[in-house]
Design a protein around this motif. Structure first.
Motif, PDB file in Angstrom:
ATOM      1  N   GLY A   1       1.892  -4.945  -5.342  1.00  7.49           N
ATOM      2  CA  GLY A   1       0.988  -5.522  -4.301  1.00  7.49           C
ATOM      3  C   GLY A   1       1.386  -5.247  -2.968  1.00  7.49           C
ATOM      4  O   GLY A   1       0.440  -5.336  -2.216  1.00  7.49           O
ATOM      5  N   LEU A   2       2.583  -5.098  -2.567  1.00  6.98           N
ATOM      6  CA  LEU A   2       3.002  -4.667  -1.133  1.00  6.98           C
ATOM      7  C   LEU A   2       2.598  -3.393  -0.736  1.00  6.98           C
ATOM      8  O   LEU A   2       2.090  -3.010   0.349  1.00  6.98           O
ATOM      9  CB  LEU A   2       4.591  -4.719  -1.053  1.00  6.98           C
ATOM     10  N   PHE A   3       2.674  -2.367  -1.909  1.00  8.70           N
ATOM     11  CA  PHE A   3       2.032  -1.082  -1.580  1.00  8.70           C
ATOM     12  C   PHE A   3       0.603  -1.112  -1.253  1.00  8.70           C
ATOM     13  O   PHE A   3       0.048  -0.534  -0.590  1.00  8.70           O
ATOM     14  CB  PHE A   3       2.283  -0.052  -2.834  1.00  8.70           C
ATOM     15  N   ALA A   4      -0.297  -1.831  -2.133  1.00  9.34           N
ATOM     16  CA  ALA A   4      -1.568  -2.222  -1.883  1.00  9.34           C
ATOM     17  C   ALA A   4      -2.029  -2.809  -0.721  1.00  9.34           C
ATOM     18  O   ALA A   4      -2.995  -2.460  -0.187  1.00  9.34           O
ATOM     19  CB  ALA A   4      -2.108  -2.872  -3.048  1.00  9.34           C
ATOM     20  N   ALA A   5      -1.088  -3.797  -0.259  1.00  7.05           N
ATOM     21  CA  ALA A   5      -1.478  -4.118   1.230  1.00  7.05           C
ATOM     22  C   ALA A   5      -0.994  -3.407   2.332  1.00  7.05           C
ATOM     23  O   ALA A   5      -1.600  -3.748   3.375  1.00  7.05           O
ATOM     24  CB  ALA A   5      -0.829  -5.780   1.289  1.00  7.05           C
ATOM     25  N   THR A   6      -0.452  -2.441   2.264  1.00  8.47           N
ATOM     26  CA  THR A   6       0.150  -1.748   3.311  1.00  8.47           C
ATOM     27  C   THR A   6      -0.529  -0.089   3.303  1.00  8.47           C
ATOM     28  O   THR A   6      -1.468  -0.007   3.701  1.00  8.47           O
ATOM     29  CB  THR A   6       1.547  -1.588   3.385  1.00  8.47           C
ATOM     30  N   LEU A   7       0.278   0.481   2.539  1.00  2.73           N
ATOM     31  CA  LEU A   7      -0.056   1.904   2.344  1.00  2.73           C
ATOM     32  C   LEU A   7      -1.588   2.257   1.966  1.00  2.73           C
ATOM     33  O   LEU A   7      -2.397   2.993   2.122  1.00  2.73           O
ATOM     34  CB  LEU A   7       0.994   2.895   1.556  1.00  2.73           C
ATOM     35  N   GLY A   8      -1.695   1.440   0.933  1.00  7.37           N
ATOM     36  CA  GLY A   8      -2.851   1.575  -0.060  1.00  7.37           C
ATOM     37  C   GLY A   8      -4.177   1.012   0.731  1.00  7.37           C
ATOM     38  O   GLY A   8      -5.168   1.819   0.841  1.00  7.37           O
ATOM     39  N   ALA A   9      -3.970   0.344   1.698  1.00  2.76           N
ATOM     40  CA  ALA A   9      -5.123  -0.501   2.412  1.00  2.76           C
ATOM     41  C   ALA A   9      -5.127   0.761   3.605  1.00  2.76           C
ATOM     42  O   ALA A   9      -6.658   1.001   3.902  1.00  2.76           O
ATOM     43  CB  ALA A   9      -4.670  -1.684   3.337  1.00  2.76           C
TER      44      ALA A   9
ATOM     45  N   ILE B   1      -4.744   3.885   3.280  1.00  3.21           N
ATOM     46  CA  ILE B   1      -5.274   5.149   2.629  1.00  3.21           C
ATOM     47  C   ILE B   1      -6.871   4.762   2.297  1.00  3.21           C
ATOM     48  O   ILE B   1      -7.948   5.669   2.452  1.00  3.21           O
ATOM     49  CB  ILE B   1      -4.820   5.390   1.433  1.00  3.21           C
ATOM     50  N   TRP B   2      -7.258   3.621   1.632  1.00  2.00           N
ATOM     51  CA  TRP B   2      -8.396   3.388   1.329  1.00  2.00           C
ATOM     52  C   TRP B   2      -9.419   3.065   2.487  1.00  2.00           C
ATOM     53  O   TRP B   2     -10.748   3.209   2.417  1.00  2.00           O
ATOM     54  CB  TRP B   2      -8.480   2.244   0.179  1.00  2.00           C
ATOM     55  N   ASN B   3      -9.005   1.947   3.321  1.00  2.00           N
ATOM     56  CA  ASN B   3      -9.746   1.460   4.341  1.00  2.00           C
ATOM     57  C   ASN B   3      -9.528   1.891   5.874  1.00  2.00           C
ATOM     58  O   ASN B   3     -10.522   1.804   6.867  1.00  2.00           O
ATOM     59  CB  ASN B   3      -9.832  -0.036   4.302  1.00  2.00           C
ATOM     60  N   GLY B   4      -8.516   2.719   5.845  1.00 11.52           N
ATOM     61  CA  GLY B   4      -8.042   3.260   7.130  1.00 11.52           C
ATOM     62  C   GLY B   4      -7.310   2.340   8.003  1.00 11.52           C
ATOM     63  O   GLY B   4      -7.174   2.618   9.528  1.00 11.52           O
ATOM     64  N   ALA B   5      -7.156   1.100   7.707  1.00  9.40           N
ATOM     65  CA  ALA B   5      -6.630  -0.117   8.536  1.00  9.40           C
ATOM     66  C   ALA B   5      -5.759  -0.985   7.479  1.00  9.40           C
ATOM     67  O   ALA B   5      -6.087  -1.101   6.342  1.00  9.40           O
ATOM     68  CB  ALA B   5      -7.603  -0.574   9.213  1.00  9.40           C
TER      69      ALA B   5
ATOM     70  N   GLY C   1      -3.498  -5.623  13.686  1.00  7.28           N
ATOM     71  CA  GLY C   1      -4.413  -4.731  14.326  1.00  7.28           C
ATOM     72  C   GLY C   1      -4.893  -3.687  13.364  1.00  7.28           C
ATOM     73  O   GLY C   1      -4.558  -3.868  11.861  1.00  7.28           O
ATOM     74  N   VAL C   2      -5.421  -2.641  13.585  1.00  7.26           N
ATOM     75  CA  VAL C   2      -5.798  -1.512  12.833  1.00  7.26           C
ATOM     76  C   VAL C   2      -4.402  -0.800  12.226  1.00  7.26           C
ATOM     77  O   VAL C   2      -4.812  -0.686  10.909  1.00  7.26           O
ATOM     78  CB  VAL C   2      -6.411  -0.289  13.729  1.00  7.26           C
ATOM     79  N   GLY C   3      -3.345  -0.348  12.775  1.00  8.37           N
ATOM     80  CA  GLY C   3      -2.389   0.006  12.082  1.00  8.37           C
ATOM     81  C   GLY C   3      -2.584   1.495  11.622  1.00  8.37           C
ATOM     82  O   GLY C   3      -3.720   2.045  11.310  1.00  8.37           O
ATOM     83  N   SER C   4      -1.555   2.388  11.741  1.00  3.03           N
ATOM     84  CA  SER C   4      -1.580   3.568  11.367  1.00  3.03           C
ATOM     85  C   SER C   4      -0.606   3.758   9.948  1.00  3.03           C
ATOM     86  O   SER C   4      -0.077   2.796   9.517  1.00  3.03           O
ATOM     87  CB  SER C   4      -1.022   4.540  12.291  1.00  3.03           C
ATOM     88  N   MET C   5      -0.694   5.127   9.606  1.00  2.73           N
ATOM     89  CA  MET C   5       0.090   5.419   8.354  1.00  2.73           C
ATOM     90  C   MET C   5       1.572   5.024   8.491  1.00  2.73           C
ATOM     91  O   MET C   5       2.354   4.420   7.594  1.00  2.73           O
ATOM     92  CB  MET C   5      -0.183   6.560   7.859  1.00  2.73           C
ATOM     93  N   VAL C   6       1.952   5.264   9.609  1.00  6.98           N
ATOM     94  CA  VAL C   6       3.547   5.215   9.941  1.00  6.98           C
ATOM     95  C   VAL C   6       3.789   3.769   9.906  1.00  6.98           C
ATOM     96  O   VAL C   6       5.032   3.302   9.235  1.00  6.98           O
ATOM     97  CB  VAL C   6       3.952   5.878  11.418  1.00  6.98           C
ATOM     98  N   GLU C   7       3.125   2.918  10.448  1.00  8.32           N
ATOM     99  CA  GLU C   7       3.404   1.549  10.514  1.00  8.32           C
ATOM    100  C   GLU C   7       3.224   0.692   9.187  1.00  8.32           C
ATOM    101  O   GLU C   7       3.930   0.195   8.940  1.00  8.32           O
ATOM    102  CB  GLU C   7       2.290   0.852  11.391  1.00  8.32           C
ATOM    103  N   ALA C   8       2.333   1.512   8.296  1.00  7.42           N
ATOM    104  CA  ALA C   8       2.099   1.072   7.002  1.00  7.42           C
ATOM    105  C   ALA C   8       3.076   1.391   6.069  1.00  7.42           C
ATOM    106  O   ALA C   8       3.727   0.595   5.308  1.00  7.42           O
ATOM    107  CB  ALA C   8       0.955   1.515   6.292  1.00  7.42           C
TER     108      ALA C   8
ATOM    109  N   LEU D   1       6.336  -1.000   7.345  1.00 10.70           N
ATOM    110  CA  LEU D   1       5.990  -2.291   6.430  1.00 10.70           C
ATOM    111  C   LEU D   1       6.293  -2.258   5.044  1.00 10.70           C
ATOM    112  O   LEU D   1       7.052  -3.075   4.450  1.00 10.70           O
ATOM    113  CB  LEU D   1       4.695  -2.682   6.584  1.00 10.70           C
ATOM    114  N   PHE D   2       6.161  -1.053   4.212  1.00  6.25           N
ATOM    115  CA  PHE D   2       6.203  -1.222   2.803  1.00  6.25           C
ATOM    116  C   PHE D   2       7.772  -0.974   2.699  1.00  6.25           C
ATOM    117  O   PHE D   2       8.324  -1.489   1.801  1.00  6.25           O
ATOM    118  CB  PHE D   2       5.555   0.142   2.371  1.00  6.25           C
ATOM    119  N   VAL D   3       8.675   0.080   3.639  1.00  4.29           N
ATOM    120  CA  VAL D   3       9.692   0.385   3.362  1.00  4.29           C
ATOM    121  C   VAL D   3      10.661  -1.192   3.510  1.00  4.29           C
ATOM    122  O   VAL D   3      11.546  -1.732   2.694  1.00  4.29           O
ATOM    123  CB  VAL D   3      10.565   1.273   4.147  1.00  4.29           C
ATOM    124  N   ALA D   4      10.048  -2.013   4.874  1.00  5.51           N
ATOM    125  CA  ALA D   4      10.867  -3.111   5.108  1.00  5.51           C
ATOM    126  C   ALA D   4      10.741  -4.203   3.938  1.00  5.51           C
ATOM    127  O   ALA D   4      11.479  -4.760   3.372  1.00  5.51           O
ATOM    128  CB  ALA D   4      10.373  -3.555   6.367  1.00  5.51           C
ATOM    129  N   GLY D   5       9.427  -4.268   3.665  1.00 10.18           N
ATOM    130  CA  GLY D   5       9.172  -5.312   2.479  1.00 10.18           C
ATOM    131  C   GLY D   5       9.831  -5.092   1.111  1.00 10.18           C
ATOM    132  O   GLY D   5      10.092  -5.689   0.620  1.00 10.18           O
TER     133      GLY D   5
END
Length: 279
Positions: A220-228, A230-234, A242-249, A252-256
């Motif tokens: 679920g964390l992957f879907a909410a960060t990297l997956g979002a 990749i799929w929606n661009g934000a 905010g929008v967020g980039s792939m690096v920020e996502a 967040l995934f690693v920290a979570g």
């Protein structure tokens, strides 16, 4: 540019000629490259009688691509269809070095521990691996400095082979031994987990359930960060970032994931302590 012009003025356009031929070639080459990797994996799995050892052998391939990209950037040469041809050839050559090293490690490991076997095998295979790579690199190096128009067509292939193999040489001697040691450590942890589940018996169902919950939480964390991203661009608005980039996502995934791992570890310690008190 062309899609913007087409949408603005209501016109249609189509890439033809060399651009179309290159696109078709790249599409077919990628399919062939994928089939090549599958064939290499199945062959190595048959030779080593293992599904995980081929992954260690083939882990060096992406790092060869790093050398390829750096070489094109250093020589200011764009990636082309000839680069793909060189990448396919580089894959077969760079894997040979890994096979030579891993085969020697497996041979030495029969008589001594894995870590001493890795050290001795890396030292003994240093010269053969270097000679295998240097003969190819030095043989192709003169083509890098050729100025004729005929040689310019081959330059992307030569750059791919020279820089990919040269960069991969160092990583074969550093990365592959490290991956072998990591594979052994991971295998030990997995065996310990299996033994603990068998010893616990019925209570192993609770451990499996807890691990499943953690796995679902990470999914679920992957879907909410990297997956979002990749799929929606934000990132989702509920995160408030905010929008967020792939690096920020990814951060967040690693920290979570780290937080979930620490939480599971702490809960395991607490459960183990409570169980000992009950006894």
């Amino acid at each position: 540019i062309m899609p913007d012009i087409a949408s603005r003025f209501g016109i249609e356009w189509k890439a033809a000629g060399q651009s179309e031929d290159e696109r078709e070639f790249l599409s077919d080459a990628m399919v062939g490259f994928g089939l090549c990797l599958i064939g290499i994996f199945l062959t190595l799995a048959w030779i080593f009688s293992s599904w995980t050892r081929p992954m260690v052998v083939m882990a060096i391939i992406p790092f060869g691509f790093i050398g390829t990209i750096y070489g094109h950037m250093a020589w200011d040469v764009p990636l082309s269809m000839f680069t793909v041809v060189g990448m396919i050839g580089m894959t077969g050559i760079i894997i040979n070095d890994s096979i030579v090293l891993i085969s020697t490690v497996d041979e030495y490991a029969r008589e001594r521990g894995l870590v001493p076997a890795i050290i001795d095998a890396t030292a003994d295979r240093l010269r053969p691996v270097m000679l295998t790579t240097l003969t190819t690199v030095l043989g192709l190096a003169p083509l890098l400095f050729e100025k004729s128009s005929q040689a310019q067509f081959l330059k992307p292939t030569v750059i791919t082979l020279v820089y990919g193999l040269g960069f991969g040489l160092v990583l074969v001697l550093l990365l592959v031994p490290a991956l072998l040691a990591m594979q052994q450590d991971f295998g030990r942890q997995l065996q310990a987990l299996r033994r603990s589940v068998r010893l616990i018996g019925r209570r192993g169902v609770g451990i499996a359930l807890a691990m499943g919950v953690v796995a679902l939480a990470m999914a679920g964390l992957f879907a909410a960060t990297l997956g979002a991203v990749i799929w929606n661009g934000a990132l989702p608005e509920m995160l408030g970032l905010g929008v967020g980039s792939m690096v920020e996502a990814f951060g967040l995934f690693v920290a979570g994931s780290a937080a979930l791992a620490v939480l599971a570890y702490v809960l395991g310690i607490v459960a183990f302590g409570l169980r000992r008190r009950v006894r």
